[in-house]
Design a protein around this motif. Structure first.
Motif, short mmCIF file in Angstrom:
data_model
loop_
_atom_site.label_atom_id
_atom_site.label_comp_id
_atom_site.label_asym_id
_atom_site.label_seq_id
_atom_site.Cartn_x
_atom_site.Cartn_y
_atom_site.Cartn_z
N LEU A 1 97.75 67.38 40.11
CA LEU A 1 98.21 66.10 40.58
C LEU A 1 97.73 65.40 39.42
O LEU A 1 96.68 65.42 38.58
N ARG A 2 98.48 64.16 39.00
CA ARG A 2 98.01 63.16 38.07
C ARG A 2 97.08 62.37 38.35
O ARG A 2 97.07 62.18 40.00
N GLY B 1 95.48 59.21 40.17
CA GLY B 1 96.11 58.35 41.19
C GLY B 1 97.04 58.67 41.95
O GLY B 1 97.71 57.78 42.71
N SER B 2 97.27 60.09 42.02
CA SER B 2 98.31 60.73 42.91
C SER B 2 97.76 61.38 43.98
O SER B 2 96.65 61.84 44.10
N ASP B 3 98.48 61.58 45.06
CA ASP B 3 97.90 62.39 46.11
C ASP B 3 99.40 62.99 46.69
O ASP B 3 100.33 63.02 45.93
N PHE B 4 99.33 63.82 47.80
CA PHE B 4 100.49 64.50 48.34
C PHE B 4 100.52 64.94 49.54
O PHE B 4 99.49 64.70 50.41
N ARG C 1 106.92 66.26 38.66
CA ARG C 1 106.31 64.51 38.65
C ARG C 1 106.28 64.36 40.14
O ARG C 1 105.50 63.70 40.60
N ARG C 2 107.35 64.82 41.02
CA ARG C 2 107.65 64.09 42.44
C ARG C 2 107.24 65.23 43.45
O ARG C 2 107.14 65.01 44.63
N ILE D 1 104.80 64.52 45.96
CA ILE D 1 103.61 63.59 45.41
C ILE D 1 103.74 62.15 45.80
O ILE D 1 104.87 61.70 45.64
N VAL D 2 102.79 61.60 45.93
CA VAL D 2 102.90 60.06 46.33
C VAL D 2 101.61 59.33 45.45
O VAL D 2 100.60 59.96 45.15
N GLU D 3 101.95 58.00 45.23
CA GLU D 3 100.88 57.38 44.53
C GLU D 3 99.66 56.90 45.58
O GLU D 3 100.30 56.50 46.85
N ARG D 4 98.51 57.06 45.28
CA ARG D 4 97.50 56.60 46.26
C ARG D 4 97.43 55.23 46.35
O ARG D 4 97.68 54.18 45.43
#
Length: 134
Positions: A68-69, A71-74, A104-105, A129-132
Motif C-alpha cells: 500500500l502507498r 495514506g491508503s487502505d484496502f 494503484r487501484r 485500494i482506498v484513501e484513508r
C-alpha cells in the motif's frame, strides 16, 4: 512488519480469535497457518469452509498491506475459493499468498492452502485500494 508485530495487531480481532498465525509478510507475499481445533469444525467433523476462507483472506490481507502507498487502505472486493480436500481436528492448514496483480487501484492475490503438503484450497481475491479518511 515482523510476524510478532502482526500477532499483536490480530489479538482480539476475528482472525486472532480463530487462531490464525501470520508467519511472514512482505511485498512478495505472506504465509500463515492455523491448527484445526474442534471450534473450527462443522458438525460432520471436518474444518468448516468459512475457516479455510478466513485463513486465506487474512493471509492475502497481510500480503496486501506492505504494497500500500502511504495514506491508503484496502478492502476485499471479491473472493473465490475452491476446496479440494478436507482437514480434521489437529491438522495444520498452511497458507501462502502470491501476487497476481499489484496496481494503484487494485491488488489480486492467490492463496494456496495446504494440509500435509497437499493442496486443500485455492483462493483468489481482489483488494480495492482506498484513501484513508483524513
Amino acid at each position: 512488519m515482523e510476524a510478532v508485530d502482526v500477532a499483536r495487531v490480530l489479538e482480539g480481532t476475528f482472525p486472532g480469535e480463530l487462531g490464525i498465525e501470520v508467519l511472514e509478510t512482505g511485498v512478495e507475499g505472506a504465509r500463515g497457518r492455523l491448527v484445526a481445533e474442534r471450534r473450527h469444525l462443522h458438525p460432520g467433523g471436518f474444518v468448516h469452509g468459512g475457516v479455510w476462507v478466513s485463513l486465506a483472506d487474512t493471509v492475502a490481507a497481510w500480503a496486501t498491506i506492505p504494497n500500500l502507498r502511504p495514506g491508503s487502505d484496502f478492502s476485499t472486493a471479491e473472493m473465490k475459493t475452491n476446496l479440494f480436500g478436507v482437514a480434521r481436528e489437529g491438522d495444520v492448514l498452511e497458507a501462502a499468498a502470491v501476487p497476481l496483480h499489484v496496481g494503484r487501484r487494485t491488488q489480486v492475490w492467490e492463496v494456496r492452502v495446504e494440509v500435509a503438503a497437499k493442496l486443500g484450497a485455492l483462493f483468489v481475491c481482489t483488494q480495492v485500494i482506498v484513501e484513508r479518511p483524513s
